[in-house]
Design a protein around this motif. Structure first.
Motif, short mmCIF file in Angstrom:
data_model
loop_
_atom_site.label_atom_id
_atom_site.label_comp_id
_atom_site.label_asym_id
_atom_site.label_seq_id
_atom_site.Cartn_x
_atom_site.Cartn_y
_atom_site.Cartn_z
N TYR A 105 -24.80 8.47 -25.13
CA TYR A 105 -26.30 8.77 -24.74
C TYR A 105 -27.20 7.78 -24.43
N GLU A 152 -17.44 24.75 -27.04
CA GLU A 152 -16.67 25.68 -26.22
C GLU A 152 -15.12 25.06 -25.98
N TRP A 153 -15.02 23.83 -25.73
CA TRP A 153 -14.01 22.94 -25.66
C TRP A 153 -12.91 23.13 -26.95
N ARG A 206 -26.31 24.93 -19.15
CA ARG A 206 -27.13 23.70 -18.48
C ARG A 206 -26.74 22.53 -19.11
N PHE A 209 -20.45 15.01 -22.05
CA PHE A 209 -19.11 15.48 -22.63
C PHE A 209 -18.15 15.26 -21.74
N ALA A 218 -22.88 22.14 -27.57
CA ALA A 218 -22.46 23.31 -27.04
C ALA A 218 -20.97 23.38 -26.19
N LEU A 219 -20.97 22.26 -25.25
CA LEU A 219 -19.98 22.23 -24.32
C LEU A 219 -18.76 21.70 -25.14
N ARG A 220 -19.03 20.82 -26.12
CA ARG A 220 -17.88 20.43 -27.12
C ARG A 220 -17.43 21.71 -27.86
N SER A 260 -26.75 20.53 -25.66
CA SER A 260 -25.94 20.76 -24.71
C SER A 260 -24.41 20.38 -24.66
N HIS A 261 -24.57 19.00 -25.16
CA HIS A 261 -23.21 18.37 -25.30
C HIS A 261 -22.31 18.95 -26.29
#
Lengths: 872, 128
Positions: free
Chosen positions: B69, A31-32, B93, B47, A27-29, A24-25
């Motif tokens: 983490y 995206e950013w 999520r 993040f 993916a967020l990165r 998830s991290h």
């Protein structure tokens, strides 16, 4: 087990969750990154680079969640196992040593546990006691029927009082063949008192125990299984027992034993008769047991029974014996292990000594290994491994060694138990009941843990000391001091074992070689007991004895032959000494104990090889004439007549004014068991007609014929006389060997333990000396360079070894003196501080120590100074 | 500053040596304080925390994203923060962390001692 699966599942789930969080991290990165002008195809890769190693992160997260202590232990274990694999010879020797210690002590524990610790197979066994008279009649407490009836009224100490007769052989007809079994008769309330119920059928009823009730029997589980095929329909079946038809009413539980630890095949009601005249019941022998009222101690019970006891002593015990008779109430367990307690503790002690030796040896091995690794350990300490951490590592290593050794030890125990079963005659120490079960495995586990703690302590203590970098070079002196003390301890323990073993061996030798007063070679015995029914009348018995005599003489090579009721080394019937009367002399002294008596045919003395020292033996003419001559043993003759000649004096034996002539005196022959000196004894001539003869009979032959062939002939003759009469044929030598089997078993087992123990001590000594020599190679090189001769160097090593061995010997001698005293009851003909045994033990140990010192000291002497000095 | 050897959690064996400074207590303490401070303004996912630290400190402090983490999980085990799966405004999520009462308390202590130490060092530097 379920919780283990649940734990594994939880762990898998959280693992997935941690992964998802990292994903998830990323993916967020990504995206950013994309939103901040990075080309979409590069955004993902950049995100990965920015994050770093995802697997390493996952690993670290995992490490956060796993209990760090368990994790550390697992790591320690992994590390220890890796270490063991790297040094296989060390590991094998250490594991084998532990296996020897654990195996021996576990096997012995499995043997002594039922005797010493396990609860008896009765309900609330701590309330059960053995009650009775103790006097010069028997070596255990006993009772008589009339007193038993009196004591039934003693309600204050006892909830219930019960009785049984001694075991007797009995013959069950199964089809056509007679089966010789062990029968017991017991009061109807025996099982009730013990808190035992039959597993099938019912217990005796009060009516079954009435004097003239028809016989009903309970059979043992084993008999039910082997002879009746576990058939439940056996209840109510009628079988022929001693030629009487009896009804089976129940089956005893599988683990049932009689209260004196006897194995029973058939249990009958004793049907004691209170209406008989007192003097009949007062000469009728019993064993009595009771269940104490709850809250009543044995001590209190003695006080509460006292009035009843004194009253029945007055009525039932002859005045001449009264002062020699006392009351005994003791726990049933004490009664059961009366004769094996000392053996059990001795064996357990020897096994524990062996375990201690094994532990010391492993401790020594671990120390040697630790000093080989001390650079590594000092390094770890220097970079911050805490002391606790290093100690934990040490204990993890010893626990793993212990676990492996313990597992191997359990296998060894199983094997050893089978060897013991093979070596020991049946019934020895209840060996046939020894099992390796959960209890025994728990013992093995506890022993292993304690052992691991014990041998783990040494290296752990070492690590505390070497926990600083400073010890890198200076730990040597203390380390070897500790190891030398361990060696001295080993020498001490193995000396104790050796002394015990040599005492037992010497005592066994005494037992094998003592003069018995009769000759055992070429003597064959055939024992038989005429059945209760067919030979009920004395006339029928006498007729059988006559036929046996005649047919036995017809056996080719039967040589000299005799009939007796019993044969040495045990006695037969006993009478109070004070009952004897000599014509023309005042009555004999009271409290003279008991005199043995045998009924023998004229050939007895020649057949048994018992010399006549005065007068003559019995003759066939006397028998034909119906005279009743008597022959005394030397001990009895000397006691009554001193230096006078007893021959042709008249003696009265039965208190019936029937005077018999003393015709001769024999040399003393062992008659009170192999371990006791001969007691006073007289012989009566077995008449052709007699009002009474003991039923059990032994035919004795002195024959040059091979025993196996002779055995066959004897059986043929008996079968021709009465096919249903069971006969036991045995050479006298065999019989004596059987009697010596327990001392032999004890001596060989303790000797084996002592041998292994001494070997372990020798290995320990050898190891320490070798270590010392290799550690001081340089020093020795310097000494040699400045002129020390090789002989001097060797002597120096030996002197050092000698110091610690002597220290161990002194400790061991002190320990032996203290411990062997407790073995007094196991020793025959020698004292517990027997000089020869102690000297032999010391000599063996010194010899072994010398051998163990030889190689290291000579290696020291052969050190090349030039090479030694160059080696650093 | 004196670093006691015993406080170094060096569980590795000699063959696997190599001092990994990011794992020392001191730096862990700093990272912990940064995370706590970041979460003071509301629950964030990992993040977001990394981004926030970078932005607010004008790029002076950089948290290596991966090492964040283990710290978050350790603090969650110590009950300083509480983690929960939620959906981001963009519909993804993510695991959001929020301060617990204990965490707030710890932050207050850490801020206080940090200020004291940094003032002390500052004065020392000024004096020299």
């Amino acid at each position: 087990m379920n919780s283990l699966f649940a734990w594994a599942r939880r762990r898998r789930d959280s693992d997935a969750e941690w992964r998802e969080e990292i994903e998830s991290h990323l993916a967020l990165r990504e995206e950013w990154n994309a939103a901040h002008g990075v080309e979409p195809e590069d955004a993902r890769n950049l995100a990965r680079r920015q994050f770093g190693n995802t697997l390493a992160t996952l690993e670290e997260v995992r490490a956060v969640h796993i209990n760090p202590w368990i994790d550390g232990v697992l790591q320690d274990a992994k590390y220890a196992l890796r270490g063991f694999r790297k040094t296989p010879s060390f590991s094998i020797i250490a594991i084998a040593t532990i296996a020897i210690g654990i195996g021996a002590s576990t096997a012995i524990f499995s043997v002594v546990d039922p005797l010493l610790f396990r609860s008896l197979p009765y309900a609330q066994d701590e309330q059960l006691v053995s009650v009775g008279y103790f006097g010069p009649v028997d070596d255990q407490e006993f009772n008589v029927v009339s007193s038993y009836f009196d004591w039934q009224r003693a309600h204050a100490p006892f909830q219930a009082l019960t009785a049984m007769r001694p075991s007797s052989p009995c013959d069950l007809m199964v089809g056509e063949t007679p089966l010789r079994l062990t029968c017991y008769s017991a009061a109807g309330n025996l099982l009730g008192t013990l808190g035992v119920t039959p597993i099938l059928g019912s217990n005796f009823t009060a009516e079954d125990d009435l004097p003239r009730a028809p016989t009903v029997v309970l059979i043992s589980y084993e008999l039910w299984r082997s002879t009746f095929g576990s058939d439940p329909k056996v209840i109510g079946r009628k079988v022929s027992l001693d030629e009487e038809w009896v009804r089976i009413i129940g089956v005893l539980p599988k683990d049932f034993i009689m209260p004196e630890r006897g194995q029973v095949d058939i249990l009958r009601p004793a049907r004691l008769d209170a209406s008989l005249p007192r003097n009949a019941n007062s000469s009728s022998f019993l064993r009595t047991f009771a269940r104490l009222r709850s809250g009543v101690s044995i001590e209190q019970a003695r006080g509460l029974l006292r009035p009843y006891f004194d009253e029945s002593t007055r009525l039932d015990v002859p005045a001449s014996l009264r002062s020699e008779v006392r009351m005994v109430i003791r726990s049933l367990r004490d009664r059961q292990i009366h004769d094996v307690r000392l053996q059990s503790w001795t064996l357990m002690g020897a096994a524990i000594a062996l375990l201690l030796l094994a532990c010391t040896n492993v401790a020594n091995l671990l120390l040697a290994r630790a000093s080989a690794r001390r650079n590594e350990l000092a390094m770890r300490a220097a970079i911050g491994a805490s002391r606790g951490r290093l100690i934990r590592q040490a204990f993890t290593e010893s626990l793993i060694l212990g676990a492996l050794g313990g597992a191997a030890g359990c296998a060894a125990a199983w094997g050893l138990l089978h060897v013991l079963l093979r070596l020991a005659p049946p019934g020895t120490l209840g060996l046939d009941q020894a099992r390796i079960d959960v209890r025994v495995l728990v013992f093995a586990l506890i022993a292993t843990l304690l052992a691991a703690l014990l041998f783990g302590m040494a290296p752990a203590a070492e690590r505390v000391r070497s926990g600083a970098l400073a010890s890198w070079h200076t730990a040597g002196a203390t380390r070897t001091l500790f190891r030398k003390i361990l060696v001295a301890g080993q020498v001490a323990i193995s000396l104790i074992l050796l002394t015990g073993a040599s005492l037992l061996l010497r005592s066994l030798w005494e037992l094998q070689n003592r003069a018995l007063g009769f000759q055992t070679e070429h003597v064959v015995t055939a024992s038989f007991t005429p059945g209760n029914r067919r030979y009920q009348s004395v006339a029928a018995q006498i007729e059988l004895f006559r036929q046996v005599e005649e047919s036995m003489r017809r056996i080719p090579g039967s040589g000299s032959f005799a009939l007796s009721d019993t044969i040495p080394p045990r006695g037969g019937y006993t009478r109070p000494y004070s009952n004897l009367r000599i014509a023309g002399r005042p009555p004999l002294a009271e409290n003279g104990g008991l005199v043995l008596c045998r009924w023998v045919t004229p050939g007895y003395f020649q057949t048994m090889g018992i010399p006549i020292v005065a007068g003559r033996a019995f003759t066939e003419e006397e028998r034909a004439a119906g005279e009743s001559p008597v022959i005394l043993s030397a001990a009895l003759a000397h006691r009554i007549f001193g230096d006078e000649n007893p021959v042709s004096r008249l003696i009265e034996l039965d208190g019936n004014d029937h005077w018999s002539q003393i015709v001769g005196v024999t040399a003393d022959a062992t008659n009170s068991g192999l371990t006791e000196p001969p007691g006073p004894e007289y012989y009566r001539l077995r008449m052709r007609t007699a009002p009474f003869l003991p039923r059990s009979t032994v035919a004795v032959f002195r024959t040059p014929v091979d025993p196996a062939t002779f055995n066959h002939w004897i059986r043929r003759q008996f079968a021709a006389l009465d096919p249903a009469l069971p006969v036991t044929v045995q050479s006298l030598d065999e019989h004596l060997q059987e009697l010596r089997s327990l001392p032999r078993f004890m001596a060989s087992l303790v000797a084996a333990f002592a041998g292994i123990g001494t070997l372990l001590a020798a290995v320990g000594l050898f190891g320490v000396l070798s270590f010392l020599v290799s550690q001081r190679t340089q020093e020795i090189g310097v000494r040699m360079a400045v002129g020390a001769t090789p002989a001097r160097i060797a002597l120096q090593v030996q002197r050092q070894a000698g110091f610690w061995v002597v220290a161990g010997l002194i400790g061991g001698l002190a320990g032996s003196l203290a411990l062997t005293r407790t073995m007094r009851g196991l020793l025959y003909g020698i004292s517990p501080v027997d000089f020869v045994s102690f000297a032999a033990a010391v000599a063996v140990l010194v010899l072994v120590a010398t051998l163990a010192t030889y190689a290291p000291s000579h290696r020291a002497a052969r050190i090349d100074p030039a090479a030694a000095l160059r080696s650093e | 500053m004196e670093i006691s050897l015993d406080t170094l959690p060096l569980d590795d064996y000699p063959s696997e040596l190599g001092l990994d400074m990011k794992r020392t207590d001191q730096l862990q303490g700093a990272l912990e304080m940064v995370i706590l401070k970041t979460l003071q303004s509301g629950a964030k996912h990992g993040f977001d925390i990394a981004l926030h630290v970078q932005t607010v400190s004008d790029g002076l402090l950089r948290v290596e994203e991966g090492s964040l983490y283990p710290a978050l999980h350790r603090m969650e085990r110590q009950k300083l923060i509480d983690g929960e799966w939620r959906v981001t405004p963009n519909g993804r999520r993510a695991r959001y962390y929020a301060l617990t009462d204990e965490g707030r308390e710890r932050l207050a202590q850490a801020e206080l001692s940090w200020t004291t130490v940094s003032q002390g060092i500052q004065r020392l530097l000024n004096f020299a």
